[in-house]
Design a protein around this motif. Sequence first.
Motif: not given
Length: 258
Positions: A44-54, A27-36
């Motif tokens: 490497x940038x993480x889209x915290x705002x997008x995850x916050x809205x999902x 599951x952590x791999x899925x999160x990284x794949x979707x937002x990093x």
Amino acid sequence: MIFRLILASALAALSSPAFAQDDLHAPWGEILDAYLSRGPDGVNRFDYAKLRETPADRQTLESYIAALEATDPDSLAPDARYAFWANLYNAATVRLIVDEAPERSIRQIRPHPFAIGPWGMELVTVDGEALSLDDIEHAILREEYEAALVHYAVNCASIGCPNLQPEPWRAETLQADLEAAAREYVNHPRGVSVTGDGLVVSRIYRWYREDFGGSEAGVIEHLLRFAEPGLNEEIRANPQITGHEYDWSLNRPVNEPE
């Protein structure tokens, strides 16, 4: 109610003898794949705002952290235990940024006025013990493993930090992946920059000098261990550290508004 059912299902799956440790971090791999994503500057940038809205993916992150909290790390082999703690640290940090939504820096999250950041906050509970990020990094990882490489394994949601890696840490490839992360950072300007006077290096090498030989010479030796040939030659030509830098800005996408 739905979250509890999903979490119960996940924990039941984890209790199965057939459950592989690698699956624990899927599951952590899925999160990284979707937002990093890789920034144009090599950070490497993480889209915290997008995850916050999902909500669905936030639930995935919550379930993953809960699954780790339900795992006994002492039952794991050493490399699997390292991967467990490093992934938990990084996932808990991402959750913290998503939940607290600091505008500029993780250091804006302060449990009390005298805190320099959130690292002393108890964020997870493992084997009945409430733990902070400091506990995981300093009392567990740096105590049990090669301390120098721990700094490339954990990410503090900042530009100046070694990259949050695009894959979870895995026991099978742990040492090679840690060394690759160290090379990536040392050979990036935020790790080492060469000037006419000498070297400007990350403040990590000053804050935790004891992990890098305890002296400037030890830091230089560490940098030479991972520097690519061109940089290695430049360091040897003038092995003097003249300054330290660190950027505490959030490692969010470059196009995300402040």
